[in-house]
Design a protein around this motif. Structure first.
Motif, PDB file in Angstrom:
ATOM      1  N   ARG A   1       0.977  -1.252  -0.020  1.00  9.91           N
ATOM      2  CA  ARG A   1      -0.306  -0.660   0.119  1.00  9.91           C
ATOM      3  C   ARG A   1       1.027   0.962  -0.181  1.00  9.91           C
TER       4      ARG A   1
ATOM      5  N   SER B   1       0.947   5.122  -0.881  1.00 13.36           N
ATOM      6  CA  SER B   1      -0.939   6.706  -0.412  1.00 13.36           C
ATOM      7  C   SER B   1       0.203   7.551  -1.845  1.00 13.36           C
TER       8      SER B   1
ATOM      9  N   GLU C   1       2.265  -4.306   5.042  1.00 11.89           N
ATOM     10  CA  GLU C   1       1.994  -3.618   3.970  1.00 11.89           C
ATOM     11  C   GLU C   1       2.498  -2.391   3.692  1.00 11.89           C
ATOM     12  N   THR C   2       2.134  -1.641   4.662  1.00 15.13           N
ATOM     13  CA  THR C   2       2.545  -0.044   4.237  1.00 15.13           C
ATOM     14  C   THR C   2       3.238   0.263   3.929  1.00 15.13           C
TER      15      THR C   2
ATOM     16  N   SER D   1       5.087   3.916   5.141  1.00 12.41           N
ATOM     17  CA  SER D   1       5.461   5.124   5.648  1.00 12.41           C
ATOM     18  C   SER D   1       6.232   5.458   5.355  1.00 12.41           C
TER      19      SER D   1
ATOM     20  N   GLU E   1      -3.410   4.030  -2.145  1.00 12.72           N
ATOM     21  CA  GLU E   1      -4.507   5.264  -1.243  1.00 12.72           C
ATOM     22  C   GLU E   1      -4.885   6.568  -2.065  1.00 12.72           C
TER      23      GLU E   1
END
Length: 138
Positions: A6, A8, A36-37, A39, A136
């Motif tokens: 994921r 942004s 999975e994100t 940052s 996202e």
């Protein structure tokens, strides 16, 4: 089941800016996060300054990995561009991939635009499987 990653919209824009700024060379960097994100996106110089290969600058790579460690983040992915395609790992990518448990994100042109695709690399078998890349909204 394939893995997910994921990003942004801001992180995607940061990656694309880095890629476009370094044309015609391949651009590269690290993706830090948890699970999975993503940052944090860390931009790294392509030490080879090549349009068909990349090798992360060793000093910048070390500093980037130290930053991830200091921030308690995992290396969830690396990214690099294929300025002339294809939008999948090359034989060289598979032979030289040295980041087990992280996904490979490849940025490549599609007409006038750019696409990002993520891949899970099997280092021993030198094979790959596409992962699900989710962009996202913030």
């Amino acid at each position: 089941m394939s893995r997910e990653l994921r990003l942004s919209l801001t992180q995607k824009a940061m990656i694309l800016h880095h890629v476009i700024r370094h044309l015609p060379e391949e651009a590269c960097g690290l993706l830090g996060g948890r699970g999975e994100t993503v940052s944090v996106v860390i931009l790294v110089t392509n030490h080879l300054h090549s349009p068909v290969r990349f090798r992360m600058d060793p000093n910048e790579l070390l500093r980037a990995l130290e930053r991830l460690d200091a921030e308690g983040l995992d290396l969830v992915g690396i990214f690099h561009s294929h300025p002339r395609g294809p939008a999948m790992p090359s034989e060289t990518d598979l032979l030289e991939y040295a980041y087990p448990d992280s996904l490979m994100v490849i940025v490549s042109p599609v007409g006038e635009d750019w696409q990002l695709r993520a891949f899970e690399i099997n280092i021993e078998m030198r094979t790959y499987q596409e992962a699900h890349l989710i962009i996202e909204t913030e």
